[in-house]
Write a protein that holds these residues in place. Structure first.
Motif, PDB file in Angstrom:
ATOM      1  N   ARG A   1       0.834  -1.204   0.000  1.00  0.00           N
ATOM      2  CA  ARG A   1       0.000   0.000   0.000  1.00  0.00           C
ATOM      3  C   ARG A   1       0.869   1.254   0.000  1.00  0.00           C
ATOM      4  NH1 ARG A   1      -5.535  -0.924   1.534  1.00  0.00           N
ATOM      5  NH2 ARG A   1      -5.822  -3.126   1.987  1.00  0.00           N
ATOM      6  N   SER A   2       2.162   1.064   0.173  1.00  0.00           N
ATOM      7  CA  SER A   2       3.132   2.154   0.110  1.00  0.00           C
ATOM      8  C   SER A   2       4.480   1.562  -0.272  1.00  0.00           C
ATOM      9  CB  SER A   2       3.242   2.882   1.449  1.00  0.00           C
ATOM     10  OG  SER A   2       3.921   2.080   2.393  1.00  0.00           O
TER      11      SER A   2
ATOM     12  N   ALA B   1      12.572  -4.458  -4.344  1.00  0.00           N
ATOM     13  CA  ALA B   1      11.543  -3.651  -5.019  1.00  0.00           C
ATOM     14  C   ALA B   1      11.695  -2.176  -4.656  1.00  0.00           C
ATOM     15  CB  ALA B   1      10.156  -4.156  -4.657  1.00  0.00           C
ATOM     16  N   ARG B   2      12.007  -1.878  -3.396  1.00  0.00           N
ATOM     17  CA  ARG B   2      12.235  -0.484  -2.995  1.00  0.00           C
ATOM     18  C   ARG B   2      13.414   0.108  -3.755  1.00  0.00           C
ATOM     19  NH1 ARG B   2      11.343  -2.477   2.224  1.00  0.00           N
ATOM     20  NH2 ARG B   2      13.556  -2.277   2.712  1.00  0.00           N
ATOM     21  N   LYS B   3      14.430  -0.693  -4.019  1.00  0.00           N
ATOM     22  CA  LYS B   3      15.588  -0.223  -4.782  1.00  0.00           C
ATOM     23  C   LYS B   3      15.181   0.127  -6.211  1.00  0.00           C
ATOM     24  CE  LYS B   3      20.273  -1.322  -6.131  1.00  0.00           C
ATOM     25  NZ  LYS B   3      21.354  -2.295  -6.165  1.00  0.00           N
TER      26      LYS B   3
ATOM     27  N   ILE C   1       2.728   2.916 -10.093  1.00  0.00           N
ATOM     28  CA  ILE C   1       2.679   4.385 -10.148  1.00  0.00           C
ATOM     29  C   ILE C   1       1.919   4.942  -8.947  1.00  0.00           C
ATOM     30  CG2 ILE C   1       1.956   6.371 -11.540  1.00  0.00           C
ATOM     31  CD1 ILE C   1       4.322   4.615 -12.688  1.00  0.00           C
ATOM     32  N   ASP C   2       0.880   4.247  -8.496  1.00  0.00           N
ATOM     33  CA  ASP C   2       0.117   4.697  -7.331  1.00  0.00           C
ATOM     34  C   ASP C   2       0.952   4.720  -6.053  1.00  0.00           C
ATOM     35  OD1 ASP C   2      -2.219   5.122  -8.740  1.00  0.00           O
ATOM     36  OD2 ASP C   2      -3.113   3.189  -8.213  1.00  0.00           O
ATOM     37  N   LEU C   3       2.015   3.947  -6.001  1.00  0.00           N
ATOM     38  CA  LEU C   3       2.865   3.930  -4.812  1.00  0.00           C
ATOM     39  C   LEU C   3       3.754   5.171  -4.708  1.00  0.00           C
ATOM     40  CD1 LEU C   3       4.009   0.184  -4.812  1.00  0.00           C
ATOM     41  CD2 LEU C   3       2.210   1.245  -3.404  1.00  0.00           C
TER      42      LEU C   3
END
Length: 186
Positions: free
Chosen positions: A54-55, A63-65, A95-97
């Motif tokens: 959700r964020s 994935a954060r990288k 894109i929503d993240l």
């Protein structure tokens, strides 16, 4: 923040993908023209943590990288296959993240692929408004290509003409952004 990198991001959810190959070729050409490095990701590169996120904080470290690399890029080449007249759902989820300020002022080249001409306005009616929300600098020329626009994976001369036009526009935006950042740093 700049990482001297042109990043391609493809909304495809399967491999191999015509969309990803197209994004790779446009990204590589823009990087070469701009004298920068390049890397291309697709939805698959975000892994299984994407679907429940959700964020950005909910994503795993790999994935954060990917998200951080996208945000820090000097420019983006965005592409999505067209499903039922729009981009893919998981592409939109990625894109929503993003925070609305993450792409502000970032040069972006829009591309899309689809099965036929019925989907050709996806870049204008779906992708362009999405990135306008983020206040990105989207090139005036966007590129839609259908299956018949590729021969053995290579884009047709007509598509290459649009690609070259978009690359010229993106190069000007990258240069202007670089000059602006240098002035601001003084």
């Amino acid at each position: 923040m700049s990482n001297n990198l042109i990043v391609g991001f493809s909304g495809n959810i399967s491999r191999p993908s015509t969309t990803k190959r197209f994004v790779e070729s446009v990204t590589e050409a823009l990087a070469k023209q701009s004298g920068l490095q390049h890397v291309v990701f697709d939805v698959e590169d975000l892994g299984s943590s994407l679907t429940a996120a959700r964020s950005v904080a909910d994503l795993d470290s790999a994935a954060r990288k990917v998200i951080r690399t996208i945000i820090e890029a000097d420019a983006l080449v965005i592409g999505s296959p067209t499903y039922k007249g729009s981009y893919t759902g998981l592409f939109k989820h990625v894109i929503d993240l993003l925070d609305p300020s993450d792409l502000r002022g970032k040069p972006i080249v829009l591309t899309a692929t689809g099965g036929g001409d019925r989907h050709s306005l996806v870049v204008e009616h779906q992708l362009r408004p999405l990135f306008a929300f983020f206040e990105a600098f989207v090139t005036p020329t966007a590129i839609y290509a259908s299956g018949r626009d590729f021969t053995d994976g290579a884009p047709s001369p007509a598509i290459l003409g649009r690609v070259n036009q978009a690359l010229g526009e993106a190069a000007m935006l990258i240069n202007a952004r670089s000059i602006s950042a240098a002035i601001a740093a003084e």
